[in-house]
Design an enzyme around this catalytic site. Structure first.
Site, PDB file in Angstrom:
ATOM      1  CD  GLU A  59     -14.351  -7.393   3.242  1.00  0.00           C
ATOM      2  OE1 GLU A  59     -13.905  -8.520   3.545  1.00  0.00           O
ATOM      3  OE2 GLU A  59     -13.609  -6.440   2.940  1.00  0.00           O
ATOM      4  CG  HIS A  62     -11.255  -1.980  -6.618  1.00  0.00           C
ATOM      5  ND1 HIS A  62     -10.291  -2.935  -6.718  1.00  0.00           N
ATOM      6  CD2 HIS A  62     -10.977  -1.297  -5.484  1.00  0.00           C
ATOM      7  CE1 HIS A  62      -9.444  -2.829  -5.693  1.00  0.00           C
ATOM      8  NE2 HIS A  62      -9.846  -1.842  -4.927  1.00  0.00           N
TER       9      HIS A  62
HETATM   10  C1  LIG Z   1     -11.755  -8.411   0.545  1.00  0.00           C
HETATM   11  C2  LIG Z   1     -11.245  -7.009   0.459  1.00  0.00           C
HETATM   12  N1  LIG Z   1     -11.704  -6.086   1.311  1.00  0.00           N
HETATM   13  C3  LIG Z   1     -11.284  -4.807   1.240  1.00  0.00           C
HETATM   14  C4  LIG Z   1     -10.384  -4.418   0.287  1.00  0.00           C
HETATM   15  C5  LIG Z   1      -9.913  -2.967   0.206  1.00  0.00           C
HETATM   16  N2  LIG Z   1      -8.520  -2.864   0.652  1.00  0.00           N
HETATM   17  C6  LIG Z   1      -7.506  -2.933  -0.206  1.00  0.00           C
HETATM   18  S1  LIG Z   1      -6.016  -2.942   0.564  1.00  0.00           S
HETATM   19  C7  LIG Z   1      -6.717  -2.858   2.087  1.00  0.00           C
HETATM   20  C8  LIG Z   1      -5.847  -2.863   3.308  1.00  0.00           C
HETATM   21  C9  LIG Z   1      -4.922  -4.041   3.324  1.00  0.00           C
HETATM   22  O1  LIG Z   1      -4.079  -3.987   4.447  1.00  0.00           O
HETATM   23  P1  LIG Z   1      -2.979  -5.080   4.710  1.00  0.00           P
HETATM   24  O2  LIG Z   1      -3.573  -6.440   4.590  1.00  0.00           O
HETATM   25  O3  LIG Z   1      -2.306  -4.751   5.988  1.00  0.00           O
HETATM   26  O4  LIG Z   1      -1.956  -4.936   3.481  1.00  0.00           O
HETATM   27  P2  LIG Z   1      -1.082  -3.666   3.097  1.00  0.00           P
HETATM   28  O5  LIG Z   1      -1.887  -2.867   2.124  1.00  0.00           O
HETATM   29  O6  LIG Z   1      -0.759  -2.931   4.333  1.00  0.00           O
HETATM   30  O7  LIG Z   1       0.124  -4.220   2.419  1.00  0.00           O
HETATM   31  C10 LIG Z   1      -8.107  -2.793   1.974  1.00  0.00           C
HETATM   32  C11 LIG Z   1      -9.027  -2.669   3.102  1.00  0.00           C
HETATM   33  C12 LIG Z   1      -9.929  -5.411  -0.603  1.00  0.00           C
HETATM   34  N3  LIG Z   1      -9.054  -5.131  -1.570  1.00  0.00           N
HETATM   35  N4  LIG Z   1     -10.365  -6.683  -0.495  1.00  0.00           N
END
Ligand SMILES: Cc1ncc(C[n+]2csc(CCOP(=O)(O)OP(=O)(O)O)c2C)c(N)n1
Ligand SMILES: Cc1ncc(C[n+]2csc(CCOP(=O)(O)OP(=O)(O)O)c2C)c(N)n1
Ligand SMILES: [Mg+2]
Ligand SMILES: [Mg+2]
Lengths: 362, 325, 325, 362
Positions: free
Chosen positions: C60, C129
């Site tokens: 972010e 959220h």
């Molecule tokens: C600080 C933050 N930014 C955005 C989100 C929204 N979000 C939730 S999961 C995700 C993707 C996460 O990807 P990864 O780290 O590869 O983990 P995976 O879900 O693939 O296990 C996002 C963008 C969040 N939860 N927290």
């Protein structure tokens, strides 16, 4: 096991068809191998059940683990009781293997406010929703161990997307500078919601990022549970013995949607999914090996499935039966002692709850 | 008893806390060898060693996040942010994580963390060094916020904050660091969190302030007294939880109030104090509560600091306007 | 004219702005191929290409910082933060950098940036959220803050925000995304920043709200009307700068006010609105201004959302208490 | 010039005594070499003057550049007019070489609110106080250039301490993913206030951090102005031609205190300072070379010193004579159009100012 600088190949013990990889000896005790298998079957079964529970509206959301069972089971089994685990919404299986009561997972996804209260002695932090924020906390806990002379370690679990966050960077840098007994377990499952690994970072691998912090970095086949276990065991032992932090990149794949709110067909090529699902499944891979090694057969499978189904059913029942707490519980853990203004607000919520329940008029 | 300025009182409190509890440690940028850029931790590295007085890399979120982990593991970290204006980098950890450790884990894990930072105008420092961000912390459930104005309170509140089982943001008045000396008891004592104090009794108007603005308010009260106006000055000391009884009690007595703070006016903490008065003392009010605050601009460059910061004269004018409403 | 829900109105506004000005681009996590996790940017990648509808890495502060650079270089970035609760990571860039680009450079550089994020309770999402952080932005000089409640305003305010030469935080009501449809003009039109609107005329009490709470307030007004109570509902629409005239005008007319918001009560934006009323309409008040807000706890887990969020019933009770004060 | 993967040695053109390093040709035109020298002498003289100005109370604070002139001059000279520069409190010299009027630097440290208003055409952002925050902004500007098809580049300047911040990490990662024409110039001057490089990060070098982002990383002797110029020139050309971002680690040393508020004797070994000051000074090193190459002599030195002293005196006078603006200027650049509530506050400040100036009573 190999540090990145020694080899750039993912470390693998079992090939995708379950035969031992070239030049690799499998010397884990059978009971450990069977445990790995049982936990993976549990993980897959539980996951399926929670997916359908969500579809039925019994959970408000759910983030499936399917496809990532090997690395999570390998991690969970490599942890000692006095090790700590910090993970995300997707790391429930590793936490359960480490000792978290399984019903806490569906309870969490029901949105229950007390879902993350770990039993005493279970060192698992509440699942982290804010990407990467658990990583510096894990380093802090590990640092505490070092300062107190504990011979334990901490694992921080996260996805490859999390490595883009500043929190990952600052945490890994602190770990390097203060030599804290922490293992950074990055489950590189190819996607961060709709963002593919290739657009997440231009680095050659995730493991290579370790070089930026002067810590060890290794890549492992995260769909190979034996290799995953070995990688985690090795990294945790290094940590416990003061040799320093390790960044473990586990190459794996999320077979399902990001969460039940997600529609992966919008962004993910079907063939990619099919390839992972059909040829690299972690559960089948170990089963093939066990069968060939004479440790497994259809009868044992049938009995395991029955056990697991029962356990899953029981766990889900416990979670679903857990009553909703009174609404004023939202105040109960804000502070050790509730400040006066919050006392008044708490009463308001309590009355509101009783009013809604028909126990109070007005 | 020793005669200490506010900075020395903080240094003294840190030493007392670390000597009394080996779980207490201090971490931050330049807190060790350098003794802190203002010397708040002077001498502590030599006394307690590098495992307890820790120079960290330059990374506020890293400081905050690892401090949370240390606190949750059972230590008592005191994390210094060099200037409060650099705490934004740590907001995700402080406002969403530290504040919720107990809550998210339903009481299983806690976060007994103290975050120290100097704030406010005072040393003609470049931008972002003087930002007054207290309202952000007060708006965050799960945090406590403390802002002492005197050496005695500085020590007692810091020791109370360190003993507190929950995260406490401890804000230090940059301009008050070396402004004057006062008698400070040796050894350990605490000033309770959550309690304001009347630093000057009066009958006609209540001036509500904290941190460096207490001194400014007292100076205004002196000017007004010479004019025959009796001013009560309330030093809030703790900003979260606010001492509602003290605010309401004083305003019910005087019927008039002026709130003073350095931060920008709009949605500043002054607004909450007005809201509290609205809730509990509206019928006692003889005039609108006045706000003497920073303007709704960034805390400006050194050359304009004096034009930005509330002065005794501005408070005097506000009191007079309130009295003649 | 088309009949659109609020989410579609945002999507429409984005398309109109991007078609009309090739400097406009959209960036954020999952905004491209996926069309945004709520589909706010559905179809835009295909229409405008990957240089203008940009899937970013998961960071972010990186999104905000690079968006500032893009804006300063002369583009018109719209940066999406997936949920407002994840904006803390970007506070250092948004609250200290974007807000001050014009100011620090004495007008030489500017930052025409729009930050979009959904907020508030509404989809039973996990923690963080649903956080309502508007007070933090309103307390920050140099930012503008917008929070539409209707499809018409959503489109018109977004187009106005994109045209604005300064950084605008544009907050989208999560629970209002698909709540109902309304007629929305085709093509370009703007709703001016800084202007509130009376969405329901009334005489006895003013209910002041924004975003999703406007609908809740209108529902309360319906209940009260059945009881013979005449409620005026003011939709602020812009939270910074606040429309002081509209607030004061309505309260001077009705003599009573209730402020409604989802965020925690203490030091929330409700306090500033009370302070404005204190400043300009104290003598018109027949009763303390009431606050119907989130409680001073983190926005809770899905199971407790309904007990946390202001409901029509809670507003009705507050109005009644105000009337019988 | 060499990428990190090709060589781990700092790149050097002149040895510390001013003789060309082994196997290196110096083919820069004499006029460029003389420019480098003149700018370094200006930088050193100006710096000394500003230090004493601060000691006299004419500046509220000052962050000296002494010791780091070579990399800053090398950077400034390698920039084209349409390139952009973003730096810190310590990067004034590079900005001046790039076109910032020199009087803006003392004006800034006087605390003048209009000090950072660059003249049209000078693409220098206000100096950044918040460590690392300019780095993602630089990537954004570079990205804008790419999107608009400009053939220019951006330099982000920062210290080695800044690399610990999440903002550095997120910025470098974006640069790698979006291939933006940006050069990350890290002046590794050994210290971040009192924190030595060894406690800032456990990584082998700063340059190696580039691997974490899939971008190029090079190390250069930042006290060697020719090498510094070459490194920056190379990296900027790479950027301009679309070959991608580079992280340049310039090894240098801060000879003075962190700022005039700092007392480096509290933390810095005297011998370390002496070694850098006495044997690795960037200004003397180039002078030795120029003299040996017949491009410089005492007479030219005397005339340069006279010129520079005059220019510095003139610049300081301009900055000190610049009147204080009326206090209400604090409102003038908050928004393009001042909102009504701010109009009222502005009037209050205006009246207050006139009152203080004795022009208004009450
Ligand atoms: C600080 C933050 N930014 C955005 C989100 C929204 N979000 C939730 S999961 C995700 C993707 C996460 O990807 P990864 O780290 O590869 O983990 P995976 O879900 O693939 O296990 C996002 C963008 C969040 N939860 N927290
Ligand atoms: C975000 C932030 N944190 C802390 C500070 C206080 N501070 C100012 S300079 C400095 C050290 C910077 O070191 P480095 O990046 O190596 O640059 P140098 O001063 O050596 O040129 C610190 C900690 C700051 N200005 N900004
Ligand atoms: Mg992933
Ligand atoms: Mg440095």
């Amino acid at each position: 096991m190999t540090t990145l600088l020694e080899s750039k190949l993912p470390v693998r013990v079992l090939d995708v068809d379950g035969t031992p990889a070239v030049n690799v000896e499998i010397d884990e005790p059978p009971e450990l191998l069977l445990d790995m298998y049982r936990w993976m079957v549990f993980g897959r079964t539980f996951d399926n059940r929670l997916m359908s529970l969500q579809r039925q509206g019994r959970l408000s959301t759910y983030a499936p683990v399917a496809g990532q069972e090997a690395i999570q089971v390998g991690c969970g089994l490599a942890l000692n009781d006095d090790d700590w685990a910090l993970g995300t919404y997707r790391d429930g299986l590793a936490c359960i293997v480490h000792g978290m009561p399984a019903e806490q997972l569906p309870l969490y996804f029901r949105g229950h406010p007390l879902a993350c209260r770990m039993p005493p002695g279970v060192n698992v932090l509440p699942e982290q929703i804010c990407i990467a924020e658990q990583i510096p906390q894990a380093v802090g806990i590990a640092w505490g161990m070092r300062l107190r002379g504990a011979k334990s370690a901490v694992v921080a679990m996260f996805g490859e997307g999390a490595t883009s966050e500043g929190a990952f960077h600052e945490a890994a840098n602190f770990a390097g500078v203060f030599n804290t007994p922490v293992v950074f377990l990055c489950q590189n499952n190819g996607w961060a919601i709709s963002t593919p690994r290739s657009r997440q970072t231009a680095s050659e691998s995730i493991a290579i990022k370790a070089a930026a912090y002067g810590i060890a970095g290794i890549q492992v086949d995260g769909n190979d549970v034996i290799a995953s276990y070995r990688a985690m065991h090795h990294a945790l032992e290094r940590a416990r013995s003061g040799e320093g932090p390790t960044l473990v990149e586990a190459l794996t794949y999320r077979l399902g949607p990001h969460t039940t709110s997600d529609d992966p067909t919008r962004y993910r090529p079907n063939e990619e999914l099919a390839a992972w699902r059909d040829t690299r499944d972690p559960v089948g891979r170990l089963r093939a090996y066990l069968e060939r090694a004479g440790l497994w057969d259809d009868a044992r499978q049938a009995s395991l499935e029955e056990d697991v189904n029962n356990r899953v059913a029981q766990t889900v029942r416990t979670a679903i039966d857990e009553p909703e707490p009174p609404p004023e519980v939202m105040f109960d853990y804000t502070y050790a002692v509730l400040p006066p203004a919050l006392e008044a607000q708490r009463r308001e919520v309590q009355e509101d709850g009783r009013r809604k329940a028909g126990k109070l008029h007005g | 008893m020793a005669s200490l300025n506010l900075l020395e009182a903080i240094n003294d409190a840190l030493g007392v806390a670390m000597a009394g509890d080996d779980r207490v440690l201090l971490m931050g940028e330049d807190v060790g060898r350098n003794g802190g850029v203002f010397r708040a931790s002077n001498g502590l590295l030599d006394r307690f060693g590098a495992d307890r007085v820790i120079d960290t890399p330059l990374a506020e979120a890293g400081i905050m996040g690892t401090a949370i982990g240390l606190a949750t593991y059972g230590l008592r970290p005191i994390a210094e942010i060099q200037f409060l204006g650099f705490s934004y980098q740590a907001f995700a950890q402080l406002l969403l994580q530290a504040s919720r450790m107990r809550w998210r884990s339903a009481g299983r894990f806690t976060c007994p963390l103290v975050v120290r930072a100097p704030f406010g105008i005072g040393v003609k420092a470049p931008e972002s060094h003087s930002d007054a961000l207290e309202a952000h912390f007060v708006h965050t459930p799960g945090l406590k916020v403390v802002a002492p104005a005197t050496p005695y309170d500085a020590k007692g509140l810091l020791l109370a904050a360190i003993e507190d089982p929950d995260p406490v943001v401890y804000l230090e008045p940059l301009r008050g660091y070396r402004l004057g000396r006062a008698q400070v008891p040796d050894g350990s004592y605490t000033v309770p969190l959550g309690k304001a104090t009347v630093v000057r009794q009066g009958t006609q108007v209540t001036v509500i302030a904290w941190s460096a603005m207490v001194g400014t308010s007292l100076a205004a009260a002196d000017i007004l007294e010479a004019d025959g106006v009796s001013v009560e000055v309330l030093d809030l000391r703790t900003l979260s939880p606010l001492d509602v009884d003290a605010i309401v009690g004083s305003v019910q007595k005087t019927g008039r109030a002026v709130v003073v703070h350095e931060a920008a006016r709009t949605a500043g903490l002054g607004a909450e104090i007005i809201a509290i008065i609205n809730d509990h003392a509206l019928l006692w009010l003889e005039a609108p509560v006045a706000r003497v605050t920073g303007y709704d601009v960034p805390i400006p460059q050194p050359m304009l600091e004096d034009a930005y910061i509330p002065t005794p004269e501005r408070i005097v004018r506000a009191v007079r306007a309130t009295l003649s409403f």
